[in-house]
Each structure stands twice: as C-alpha cells, then as structure tokens.
Design a protein around this motif. Structure first.
Motif, PDB file in Angstrom:
ATOM      1  N   ALA A 222       0.832  -1.204   0.000  1.00  0.00           N
ATOM      2  CA  ALA A 222       0.000   0.000   0.000  1.00  0.00           C
ATOM      3  C   ALA A 222       0.865   1.252   0.000  1.00  0.00           C
ATOM      4  O   ALA A 222       0.564   2.218  -0.699  1.00  0.00           O
ATOM      5  N   GLN A 223       1.954   1.232   0.742  1.00  0.00           N
ATOM      6  CA  GLN A 223       2.823   2.405   0.792  1.00  0.00           C
ATOM      7  C   GLN A 223       3.508   2.631  -0.557  1.00  0.00           C
ATOM      8  O   GLN A 223       3.642   3.761  -1.000  1.00  0.00           O
ATOM      9  N   ARG A 224       3.875   1.551  -1.225  1.00  0.00           N
ATOM     10  CA  ARG A 224       4.473   1.689  -2.553  1.00  0.00           C
ATOM     11  C   ARG A 224       3.457   2.221  -3.557  1.00  0.00           C
ATOM     12  O   ARG A 224       3.789   2.988  -4.439  1.00  0.00           O
ATOM     13  N   MET A 225       2.220   1.785  -3.415  1.00  0.00           N
ATOM     14  CA  MET A 225       1.170   2.230  -4.334  1.00  0.00           C
ATOM     15  C   MET A 225       0.825   3.705  -4.109  1.00  0.00           C
ATOM     16  O   MET A 225       0.624   4.441  -5.061  1.00  0.00           O
ATOM     17  N   LEU A 226       0.745   4.118  -2.851  1.00  0.00           N
ATOM     18  CA  LEU A 226       0.225   5.446  -2.523  1.00  0.00           C
ATOM     19  C   LEU A 226       1.310   6.478  -2.221  1.00  0.00           C
ATOM     20  O   LEU A 226       1.065   7.671  -2.330  1.00  0.00           O
ATOM     21  N   GLY A 227       2.479   6.001  -1.793  1.00  0.00           N
ATOM     22  CA  GLY A 227       3.575   6.920  -1.525  1.00  0.00           C
ATOM     23  C   GLY A 227       3.580   7.545  -0.145  1.00  0.00           C
ATOM     24  O   GLY A 227       4.629   7.886   0.362  1.00  0.00           O
ATOM     25  N   ALA A 228       2.458   7.681   0.477  1.00  0.00           N
ATOM     26  CA  ALA A 228       2.371   8.326   1.793  1.00  0.00           C
ATOM     27  C   ALA A 228       2.001   7.292   2.858  1.00  0.00           C
ATOM     28  O   ALA A 228       1.027   6.558   2.696  1.00  0.00           O
ATOM     29  N   PRO A 229       2.770   7.225   3.930  1.00  0.00           N
ATOM     30  CA  PRO A 229       2.495   6.229   4.976  1.00  0.00           C
ATOM     31  C   PRO A 229       1.100   6.338   5.584  1.00  0.00           C
ATOM     32  O   PRO A 229       0.456   5.323   5.846  1.00  0.00           O
ATOM     33  N   ASP A 230       0.623   7.564   5.814  1.00  0.00           N
ATOM     34  CA  ASP A 230      -0.697   7.710   6.433  1.00  0.00           C
ATOM     35  C   ASP A 230      -1.802   7.241   5.501  1.00  0.00           C
ATOM     36  O   ASP A 230      -2.775   6.613   5.928  1.00  0.00           O
ATOM     37  N   GLU A 231      -1.669   7.504   4.197  1.00  0.00           N
ATOM     38  CA  GLU A 231      -2.667   7.036   3.239  1.00  0.00           C
ATOM     39  C   GLU A 231      -2.609   5.507   3.109  1.00  0.00           C
ATOM     40  O   GLU A 231      -3.642   4.858   2.971  1.00  0.00           O
ATOM     41  N   ALA A 232      -1.405   4.969   3.152  1.00  0.00           N
ATOM     42  CA  ALA A 232      -1.248   3.514   3.081  1.00  0.00           C
ATOM     43  C   ALA A 232      -1.901   2.848   4.288  1.00  0.00           C
ATOM     44  O   ALA A 232      -2.587   1.830   4.153  1.00  0.00           O
ATOM     45  N   GLU A 233      -1.711   3.443   5.440  1.00  0.00           N
ATOM     46  CA  GLU A 233      -2.326   2.901   6.655  1.00  0.00           C
ATOM     47  C   GLU A 233      -3.851   2.927   6.558  1.00  0.00           C
ATOM     48  O   GLU A 233      -4.517   1.951   6.917  1.00  0.00           O
ATOM     49  N   ASP A 234      -4.389   4.018   6.055  1.00  0.00           N
ATOM     50  CA  ASP A 234      -5.840   4.108   5.858  1.00  0.00           C
ATOM     51  C   ASP A 234      -6.336   3.035   4.901  1.00  0.00           C
ATOM     52  O   ASP A 234      -7.375   2.409   5.137  1.00  0.00           O
ATOM     53  N   ALA A 235      -5.596   2.827   3.801  1.00  0.00           N
ATOM     54  CA  ALA A 235      -5.996   1.825   2.808  1.00  0.00           C
ATOM     55  C   ALA A 235      -5.972   0.427   3.417  1.00  0.00           C
ATOM     56  O   ALA A 235      -6.885  -0.371   3.191  1.00  0.00           O
ATOM     57  N   VAL A 236      -4.942   0.126   4.191  1.00  0.00           N
ATOM     58  CA  VAL A 236      -4.839  -1.202   4.821  1.00  0.00           C
ATOM     59  C   VAL A 236      -5.961  -1.401   5.841  1.00  0.00           C
ATOM     60  O   VAL A 236      -6.590  -2.466   5.881  1.00  0.00           O
ATOM     61  N   GLN A 237      -6.230  -0.384   6.646  1.00  0.00           N
ATOM     62  CA  GLN A 237      -7.319  -0.501   7.621  1.00  0.00           C
ATOM     63  C   GLN A 237      -8.660  -0.695   6.921  1.00  0.00           C
ATOM     64  O   GLN A 237      -9.485  -1.511   7.351  1.00  0.00           O
ATOM     65  N   SER A 238      -8.867   0.020   5.850  1.00  0.00           N
ATOM     66  CA  SER A 238     -10.104  -0.125   5.080  1.00  0.00           C
ATOM     67  C   SER A 238     -10.196  -1.522   4.477  1.00  0.00           C
ATOM     68  O   SER A 238     -11.266  -2.143   4.452  1.00  0.00           O
ATOM     69  N   ALA A 239      -9.071  -2.029   3.986  1.00  0.00           N
ATOM     70  CA  ALA A 239      -9.043  -3.380   3.407  1.00  0.00           C
ATOM     71  C   ALA A 239      -9.353  -4.431   4.473  1.00  0.00           C
ATOM     72  O   ALA A 239     -10.116  -5.379   4.226  1.00  0.00           O
ATOM     73  N   LEU A 240      -8.776  -4.265   5.644  1.00  0.00           N
ATOM     74  CA  LEU A 240      -9.044  -5.228   6.720  1.00  0.00           C
ATOM     75  C   LEU A 240     -10.508  -5.167   7.160  1.00  0.00           C
ATOM     76  O   LEU A 240     -11.110  -6.208   7.450  1.00  0.00           O
ATOM     77  N   ALA A 241     -11.069  -3.976   7.182  1.00  0.00           N
ATOM     78  CA  ALA A 241     -12.491  -3.852   7.527  1.00  0.00           C
ATOM     79  C   ALA A 241     -13.353  -4.545   6.472  1.00  0.00           C
ATOM     80  O   ALA A 241     -14.307  -5.262   6.809  1.00  0.00           O
TER      81      ALA A 241
END
Length: 151
Positions: free
Chosen positions: A4-23
């Motif tokens: 996710a971080q490689r895709m989005l570039g920003a750690p906070d956005e990557a974290e949001d994407a991962v949390q959303s994916a887990l949900a």
C-alpha cells in the motif's frame, strides 16, 4: 502495508488503505474459503483500496481540487475570489453533467468515484461483473470529460 505504501507513496494514506481493506475483509469473512490462502485475498482487497484512493486523488485533480503540489509553499492558503468563482462554476457544471448521465453510468460513477466503494463492492451492489462496472465508470468519466472540457 508495504504494498500500500508503494502504491500510494504516503504512509498515512497507506495505513488508511490497509485498515479499510481489513475492515472489508472482516465484513466479507463468511465468503473466505478456508481451504485457500488468505494473503492473496487480503492483498487484492488492499490493492483495490489503494486504487480507489488513487482514483479519488485523480478525480480531485481533474475537478481542480488540491492543485497545489506543496501547500506549505503557497503564499496564501485561501484561493482568490476569481478562483473560487471558477471552481464553483466548474463544480456546478460537473454536478449538472453527472445528473444528465444515464442512470447506469451515474450509479457506477457515484458508487466508485464519489462514495469511494471498491469496484467489487459496487459491482455486487449493482448486480453486475467488475469488468462491466469498470466499463460503466470509464464511459461515465469519458462523457464527463467530453462535456466539461469541450464546452
């Protein structure tokens, strides 16, 4: 997280994407086949969430929101009255053009680009395949681009 971080570039956005994916995975847990590995399933969901974030960013840039690359370098955080007026007009025109789209195109576009749903979620809600949804969203965006940029 690293994907996710490689895709989005920003750690906070990557974290949001991962949390959303887990949900999303938690919500769809009954559909998970216990005989199959879970990592590819989670990776696919995470990639979809990243794609959704990237699409929303692209749509925001397309509509003229967030055009300053580095806000800390901007002289004044508030746009000029002229810019606000142009942005308001563009937003009104975009809303009007979205309302003029055929229902199927409008539904697909709103579910994916505005509501931020994944393509699989939106396809399930509309009762169509993901490929069909992708085609509808593409056609809707193409029509909007043609209407808004050519007039």
């Amino acid at each position: 997280m690293s994907t996710a971080q490689r895709m989005l570039g920003a750690p906070d956005e990557a974290e949001d994407a991962v949390q959303s994916a887990l949900a999303s995975a938690w919500i769809a847990r009954e559909k998970i086949d216990p005989a199959r590995p879970v990592l590819p399933f989670l990776t696919t969901i995470t990639l979809n969430k990243c794609r959704d974030k990237l699409r929303r960013k692209k749509a925001a840039r397309f509509l003229g929101f967030g055009t300053a690359a580095m806000p800390e370098l901007a002289r004044d955080g508030s746009p000029s009255p002229e810019t606000e007026a142009v942005d308001r007009q563009l937003l009104q025109k975009t809303r009007a053009e979205i309302e003029r789209l055929p229902l199927r195109l409008r539904e697909a576009l709103i579910l994916v680009a505005v509501d931020g749903r994944s393509q699989s979620e939106a396809a399930d809600l509309l009762g169509i395949s993901e490929k069909a949804l992708e085609s509808l969203v593409y056609r809707a965006r193409k029509r909007l681009r043609e209407k808004i940029l050519t007039e």
